[in-house]
Scaffold this motif. Structure first.
Motif, PDB file in Angstrom:
ATOM      1  N   GLN A  34       6.273  32.846 -66.061  1.00  0.00           N
ATOM      2  CA  GLN A  34       6.173  31.435 -65.679  1.00  0.00           C
ATOM      3  C   GLN A  34       7.545  30.832 -65.408  1.00  0.00           C
ATOM      4  O   GLN A  34       7.719  30.047 -64.470  1.00  0.00           O
ATOM      5  CB  GLN A  34       5.468  30.637 -66.774  1.00  0.00           C
ATOM      6  CG  GLN A  34       5.266  29.168 -66.405  1.00  0.00           C
ATOM      7  CD  GLN A  34       4.446  28.414 -67.429  1.00  0.00           C
ATOM      8  OE1 GLN A  34       3.927  28.993 -68.380  1.00  0.00           O
ATOM      9  NE2 GLN A  34       4.316  27.111 -67.240  1.00  0.00           N
ATOM     10  N   SER A  35       8.547  31.215 -66.222  1.00  0.00           N
ATOM     11  CA  SER A  35       9.892  30.690 -65.978  1.00  0.00           C
ATOM     12  C   SER A  35      10.429  31.176 -64.638  1.00  0.00           C
ATOM     13  O   SER A  35      11.215  30.482 -63.991  1.00  0.00           O
ATOM     14  CB  SER A  35      10.844  31.096 -67.108  1.00  0.00           C
ATOM     15  OG  SER A  35      11.290  32.433 -66.972  1.00  0.00           O
ATOM     16  N   LEU A  36      10.016  32.363 -64.224  1.00  0.00           N
ATOM     17  CA  LEU A  36      10.452  32.878 -62.925  1.00  0.00           C
ATOM     18  C   LEU A  36       9.772  32.135 -61.781  1.00  0.00           C
ATOM     19  O   LEU A  36      10.422  31.706 -60.824  1.00  0.00           O
ATOM     20  CB  LEU A  36      10.146  34.375 -62.826  1.00  0.00           C
ATOM     21  CG  LEU A  36      10.840  35.299 -63.828  1.00  0.00           C
ATOM     22  CD1 LEU A  36      10.439  36.744 -63.569  1.00  0.00           C
ATOM     23  CD2 LEU A  36      12.346  35.160 -63.738  1.00  0.00           C
ATOM     24  N   THR A  37       8.448  31.973 -61.886  1.00  0.00           N
ATOM     25  CA  THR A  37       7.729  31.303 -60.797  1.00  0.00           C
ATOM     26  C   THR A  37       8.099  29.829 -60.693  1.00  0.00           C
ATOM     27  O   THR A  37       7.948  29.226 -59.632  1.00  0.00           O
ATOM     28  CB  THR A  37       6.210  31.454 -60.977  1.00  0.00           C
ATOM     29  OG1 THR A  37       5.829  30.964 -62.264  1.00  0.00           O
ATOM     30  CG2 THR A  37       5.800  32.920 -60.880  1.00  0.00           C
ATOM     31  N   ASN A  38       8.594  29.253 -61.794  1.00  0.00           N
ATOM     32  CA  ASN A  38       9.052  27.859 -61.759  1.00  0.00           C
ATOM     33  C   ASN A  38      10.447  27.720 -61.157  1.00  0.00           C
ATOM     34  O   ASN A  38      10.918  26.594 -60.956  1.00  0.00           O
ATOM     35  CB  ASN A  38       9.050  27.262 -63.166  1.00  0.00           C
ATOM     36  CG  ASN A  38       7.647  27.022 -63.695  1.00  0.00           C
ATOM     37  OD1 ASN A  38       6.689  26.968 -62.931  1.00  0.00           O
ATOM     38  ND2 ASN A  38       7.517  26.888 -64.996  1.00  0.00           N
ATOM     39  N   ASN A  39      11.106  28.840 -60.902  1.00  0.00           N
ATOM     40  CA  ASN A  39      12.461  28.847 -60.328  1.00  0.00           C
ATOM     41  C   ASN A  39      12.483  29.774 -59.124  1.00  0.00           C
ATOM     42  O   ASN A  39      12.977  30.912 -59.205  1.00  0.00           O
ATOM     43  CB  ASN A  39      13.483  29.297 -61.374  1.00  0.00           C
ATOM     44  CG  ASN A  39      13.634  28.316 -62.510  1.00  0.00           C
ATOM     45  OD1 ASN A  39      14.424  27.394 -62.455  1.00  0.00           O
ATOM     46  ND2 ASN A  39      12.841  28.520 -63.579  1.00  0.00           N
ATOM     47  N   PRO A  40      11.934  29.329 -57.988  1.00  0.00           N
ATOM     48  CA  PRO A  40      11.735  30.230 -56.846  1.00  0.00           C
ATOM     49  C   PRO A  40      13.009  30.825 -56.267  1.00  0.00           C
ATOM     50  O   PRO A  40      12.970  31.942 -55.746  1.00  0.00           O
ATOM     51  CB  PRO A  40      11.008  29.349 -55.812  1.00  0.00           C
ATOM     52  CG  PRO A  40      11.260  27.946 -56.242  1.00  0.00           C
ATOM     53  CD  PRO A  40      11.400  27.979 -57.724  1.00  0.00           C
TER      54      PRO A  40
END
Length: 454
Positions: free
Chosen positions: A104-110
């Protein structure tokens, strides 16, 4: 030390999983094959290759690559890998490779996610396993070289085993891998769970929390602590340290947690910039303790293994500003009727972190010689600190200064909109039990000069 979790092997910032044995089973008389990778004695994971499908279709149609498919969509790379007029080689992490990744932290930081995923892609060539075996490295779309090697007869990319090779697609080829590849450009963070520790103190059941290492620069790491349920509601501050595994001695002081008052201004967190590189801390042989209080260090309320003792959860780091601005505000000693009757001088240092956050550090000078970091206040308490608004109300809780910390400092991450308000000031108090005694005070906001918060 108390109870700790058993040690779990694994890399922290290159998440490696051992390859599983594989077998190839021929399907119908066509270019369509299925590859079976045993997962247990009774089941297997199957990868499908079909030259009629583009790489993104192959990935999206396979449930065992579902996490990768979602990440590609979040990074706006699905359309690129569906381009029939281009050719790609993709190193595709299977779902288990993301088990220790905060997806989720990755998908929130494209933006950093895109860089990470592009490190798994080579454009312009469809490189089979035999092609790769003849190379030492390949250049990825992200721009960095990816090393090609072999371990016990198994092909590796970036040190990660290829669990299945040559999954064909209409616009290239994919190789399923057992780990997530991390480029040097990726801002890293790794988190470790802190388990509640039963004890004979005021917080007898302990508390659960998390310690996180955030990559800051080549020689420093930002370490944050958070409690799962926020402040403990105790009338004390909770010291925290990184301890050596062997002798149990304190290796690094972390910023204490303010246990008082669950409210919007106090979120039960702390921060500290430590002089250790991310790689050093992520490989440190030790553990973190959070204690009941300075006076009751023997009562450990939370504990967790870190570094080489545990498998952390990788996530996207901070989007740090380039050339951060720093600012210093004076804290003047405040005479009072407490144990520090003459007060304690100090400084407030403000350092830009991100576009909307600042690291605020309280530094005390207990001996008043103008030098910082040369001795503790020698109190058997921690000294709470708060940002107050022009009307006196607390706007944000800073981390308390541990009275035994030789650096006599603590830090907290504060939103810029708090710091840029007119008329705000900081109070440092004797203790949580004696908040009426202010030992140090200084103006902070726009009215104090220096361009607001920083």
């Amino acid at each position: 030390k108390g109870t700790v979790r058993p040690r779990v092997g694994g890399s922290l910032f290159l998440l490696v999983f051992l390859p599983r044995a594989s077998s190839r089973t021929d399907g119908p008389a066509s270019d369509h094959f299925r590859y079976c990778i045993p997962v247990s004695l009774h089941s297997c994971v199957q990868w499908t290759t079909n030259p009629q499908f583009s790489i993104i279709q192959v990935v999206s149609n396979d449930n065992d690559l579902g996490t990768l498919a979602s990440a590609l969509q979040a990074a706006d790379l699905a359309e690129t890998l569906g381009n029939e007029n281009a050719t790609f080689t993709v190193f595709a992490p299977a779902n288990p490779a993301f088990d220790n990744v905060d997806v989720q932290s990755l998908t929130n930081n494209p933006d950093p996610l895109r860089d990470l995923l592009n490190f798994h892609v080579v454009q312009g060539e469809a490189l089979t396993a035999s092609d790769l075996e003849g190379r030492e490295s390949v250049t990825t779309v992200e721009g960095q070289e990816l090393q090609i090697g072999s371990e016990n007869g198994t092909l590796t990319v970036g040190g990660v085993p290829v669990s299945q090779s040559d999954v064909e697609a209409s616009n290239g080829v994919a190789h399923v891998i057992g780990g997530v590849l991390i480029p040097e450009s990726f801002p890293r963070r790794v988190s470790y769970d802190l388990a509640a520790q039963s004890n004979s103190g005021a917080i007898s059941s302990g508390v659960e929390g998390t310690v996180t290492f955030w990559e800051y620069n080549d020689s420093q790491t930002l370490v944050t602590l958070s409690l799962d349920n926020g402040p403990t509601g105790a009338s004390v501050s909770h010291p925290a340290h990184i301890h050596n595994e062997g002798d149990g001695e304190i290796a690094i002081y972390l910023s204490s947690l303010d246990g008082t008052n669950r409210n919007e201004a106090n979120d039960g967190t702390s921060a500290r910039l430590v002089d250790r590189s991310f790689d050093t801390l992520a490989g440190f042989n030790g553990y973190v303790n959070i204690h009941e209080s300075v006076e009751n260090l023997g009562n450990i309320v939370a504990q967790g293994d870190i570094g080489s003792n545990a498998t952390g959860t990788l996530g996207a780091g901070l989007s740090l500003v380039d050339n951060p601005t720093t600012n210093t505000k004076e804290l003047t000693a405040q005479p009072n009727n407490g144990d520090f009757s003459n007060g304690v001088p100090g400084q407030l240092r403000l350092r830009e972190l991100t576009a909307d956050q600042t690291l605020v550090t309280v530094r005390l000078d207990p001996d008043g010689d103008g030098e910082f970091g040369d001795g503790p206040t020698q109190a058997t308490v921690s000294h709470p600190a708060h940002i107050h608004g022009s009307g006196g109300a607390i706007q944000d809780y800073l981390s308390p200064v541990d009275g035994t910390d030789s650096k006599a400092r603590s830090s907290q991450i504060v939103p810029n909109d708090v710091l840029n308000s007119d008329g705000i000031y900081v109070n440092v108090h004797e203790s949580a039990a004696n908040l009426q005694y202010v030992v140090s005070q200084g103006d902070v906001g726009s009215s104090s000069g220096g361009g607001g918060g920083y």
